[in-house]
Design an enzyme around this catalytic site. Structure first.
Site, PDB file in Angstrom:
ATOM      1  N   ASP A   1     -66.405  -3.324 -14.412  1.00 55.49           N
ATOM      2  CA  ASP A   1     -67.509  -3.319 -13.447  1.00 55.49           C
ATOM      3  C   ASP A   1     -67.033  -3.205 -11.999  1.00 55.49           C
ATOM      4  OD1 ASP A   1     -69.219  -3.759 -15.665  1.00 55.49           O
ATOM      5  OD2 ASP A   1     -68.897  -5.920 -15.525  1.00 55.49           O
TER       6      ASP A   1
ATOM      7  N   GLU B   1     -80.114   2.024 -18.895  1.00 57.37           N
ATOM      8  CA  GLU B   1     -79.669   0.876 -19.691  1.00 57.37           C
ATOM      9  C   GLU B   1     -79.366  -0.328 -18.809  1.00 57.37           C
ATOM     10  OE1 GLU B   1     -79.596   0.630 -22.942  1.00 57.37           O
ATOM     11  OE2 GLU B   1     -78.479  -1.226 -23.213  1.00 57.37           O
TER      12      GLU B   1
END
Ligand code: NAG
Length: 454
Positions: free
Chosen positions: A39, A212
Site C-alpha cells: 500500500d 473494489e
C-alpha cells in the site's frame, strides 16, 4: 521488533539463498527488500519523495500488519529507510490491522490518515499528526475520525483549499474535511457506483462496478482522477476521471492488469522532478504472496488527452534521476537493492543495517566517483560477534574489487567504531556493491554509514 533475532536471521538466510538460487537479476523493483511492504503512499516534500507504506510481518499467512514504514528518495533509484513513523501502538483505541494510509501536508504539519480496526469496534479511520514528515506521529484525536467499517483513506486538498477524504471497500465514500484536517463538515457521503462511472464487473451481483478498494484522488490540470484497485480477486488497477472532486465520475479503464503474485493491489501517483510515477504492490520478493507484499514503482507519461497509458510491472523500475554522491556521508540503509540483511533502530540516531550474514549485499545505484578514484573508504560499524569484511565492488557482487574493509569485534551490536581502508580503481559512474563476508552462520556486524574520500 516482535520477532526473535534467531528467527529474523533464518528469514534473512532464506531470502538470501532464494535470491541466489533463483539467479534473480539485481533489479530495483521491488523498492524495499529488508521487509515486506504494501500500500505505497508517496508524497513529495522538500524536493524528496517520501514513500509511506504498510508492513506485512515476515512469515505472514494472513494479514498481520502492526505498523507503517517510511522510505525516501531523491533519485527514484536509491531509497533510504526511515524505520517506522507510526504503529498501532500510536492509537490507544486500536485493536488490529495497520492498513493502507496516506500522508498529506497542511498548516506546517503532516497528517497521516489510516484505517485501523477499533478495539471492540469496526474498521475506522484514524489520524496521526506530526510536525516532522519523518514522524514520530501521534494520535491527533484520541479516537477515530470516523467509523463505518470501511478502509483505505485517500486525502486531496483542492486548489480552493477544500480537503476531501475518500475511502471505502466495497463502497466508495467521501467527506469534506475542515481546514484543521481532523474534523469534517456535513455527513459522510456514499458515491453512487454506476457502470458509467466505474465500469462494469461481470459475475458479482453485490459489486456491479469494477471499484473494489484503495482509492487515490488527485487533480491534474483541471481534471480530477480517482485511481483504485478494481475487480477481485485478483485485483487490477483502474481509474475514473471527474470535473470536480466529488464527480460526476467517468470510467476510463485499465491502468495495470492483474499480475505479480498478490491478489490485492493499491495505486498511488505523484509528479516528481518533471516526471510522473505510478506506485503499486506485488509479491515479487522471495516468499512473496498476498500477505507478504512489496511496493514497486514505474514511470509513465500521460497521453495528450490526459488519459493514463496501460502499465506493466517491471523489475528494472524507473531510470535514476541524476547520480549518487559517494563523497558525503551516506546512510548504509540507503540502497537500490539488497539481499539477506535487515534494518533496525540505531543507538546513534536513525536506522542501521543489521542481521548481516556471509554473502549478503547492498547495491547503491549510479554512484559518481568522477575521473579520479577516491583513496579511502570509511564505514561506521559494530559487532557483538567476530566481525567480517566489507568488499567494495563495482557493477555487480562479483564485479571489480576496489577495496576491502575489515570489521573487528566491538563488543556490542550498538557499540560503534569507524574503520577506514584503501580504495583504488573506482572511477566513473558505477553501481556500487557492498558484499559482506565472514565465517560462521551468525550475524557478522552492523553498518550505520559510509563515505569515500580523495
Ligand atoms: C530538506 O532537505 C535538505 C537537503 O537534503 C536537508 O538538509 C533539510 O534538513 C531538509 N529540510 C527539511 C525541513 O526536511
Amino acid at each position: 521488533m516482535g520477532l526473535s533475532k534467531t528467527w529474523l536471521c533464518h528469514a534473512s538466510l532464506l531470502l538470501g539463498s532464494l535470491l541466489s538460487s533463483l539467479n534473480v537479476v539485481r533489479a530495483d523493483n521491488p523498492l524495499v527488500q529488508t521487509l515486506y511492504t504494501a500500500d505505497p503512499a508517496p508524497i513529495v516534500y522538500n524536493n524528496t519523495v517520501y514513500m509511506f507504506t504498510g508492513h506485512d510481518e515476515d512469515g505472514s499467512t494472513t494479514y498481520n500488519m502492526k505498523d507503517w514504514r517510511l522510505y525516501s528518495s531523491s533519485d527514484m533509484a536509491n531509497w533510504r529507510d526511515h524505520g517506522s513513523p507510526m504503529g498501532l501502538t500510536t492509537f490507544s483505541w486500536a485493536g488490529a490491522n495497520a492498513w493502507a494510509g496516506q500522508v498529506v501536508q497542511r498548516n506546517g504539519k503532516f497528517y497521516y490518515y489510516v484505517p485501523i480496526t477499533r478495539r471492540g469496534g469496526s474498521m475506522s479511520i484514524g489520524v496521526g499528526v506530526s510536525d516532522n514528515i519523518e514522524g514520530p506521529y501521534r494520535d491527533a484525536l484520541g479516537k477515530p475520525l470516523l467509523e463505518n467499517g470501511q478502509i483505505d483513506p485517500t486525502v486531496w486538498i483542492d486548489t480552493d483549499g477544500q480537503a476531501y477524504l475518500y475511502w471505502g471497500n466495497p463502497d466508495l465514500w467521501y467527506v469534506k474535511l475542515n481546514a484543521d484536517m481532523i474534523s469534517y463538515s456535513g455527513s459522510i457521503q456514499k458515491v453512487q457506483l454506476t457502470t458509467a462511472g466505474f465500469g462494469q464487473r461481470n459475475g458479482n451481483a453485490q459489486r456491479p462496478t469494477t471499484f473494489e478498494e484503495g482509492p487515490w484522488l488527485y487533480k491534474r490540470n483541471s481534471l480530477y482522477y480517482m485511481i483504485y484497485a478494481a475487480n477481485c480477486c485478483s485485483e487490477d488497477i483502474r481509474y475514473s476521471t471527474g470535473t470536480s472532486a466529488t464527480g460526476p465520475w467517468t470510467y476510463r479503464g485499465l491502468i495495470m492488469a492483474t499480475s505479480g503474485k498478490s491478489f490485492t493491489n493499491h495505486p498511488a501517483i505523484i509528479d516528481y522532478k518533471e516526471n510522473t510515477y505510478f506506485f503499486y504492490h506485488n509479491g515479487a520478493l522471495p516468499g512473496g504472496s498476498g500477505y507478504q507484499r512489496s511496493v514497486a514503482v514505474e514511470r509513465f507519461v500521460y497521453n495528450s488527452d490526459g488519459t493514463i497509458p496501460t502499465l506493466t510491472m517491471s523489475t528494472n523500475g524507473p531510470p535514476q534521476l541524476g547520480t549518487f554522491n559517494p563523497y558525503v556521508r551516506q546512510e548504509a540503509e540507503t540502497m537500490a537493492f539488497s539481499s539477506g540483511l535487515k534494518t533496525e533502530v540505531c543507538s546513534e540516531g536513525g536506522i542501521n543495517v543489521g542481521f548481516i550474514n556471509n554473502g549478503d549485499y547492498i547495491k547503491v545505484k549510479g554512484v559518481a566517483f568522477g575521473s579520479t578514484s577516491p583513496k579511502t573508504f570509511t564505514a561506521r560499524v559494530s559487532s557483538a560477534a567476530n566481525g567480517g569484511k566489507i568488499e567494495v565492488r563495482l557493477g555487480s557482487t562479483s564485479g571489480t574489487l576496489v577495496g576491502t574493509c575489515t570489521v573487528a569485534a566491538t563488543g556490542g551490536w550498538q557499540t560503534w567504531t569507524t574503520v577506514t581502508c584503501p580504495i583504488s580503481g573506482a572511477t566513473g559512474t558505477q553501481d556500487l556493491f557492498f558484499r559482506f563476508t565472514g565465517s560462521g552462520s551468525d550475524n557478522l556486524f552492523n553498518f550505520n554509514w559510509w563515505q569515500f574520500s580523495t
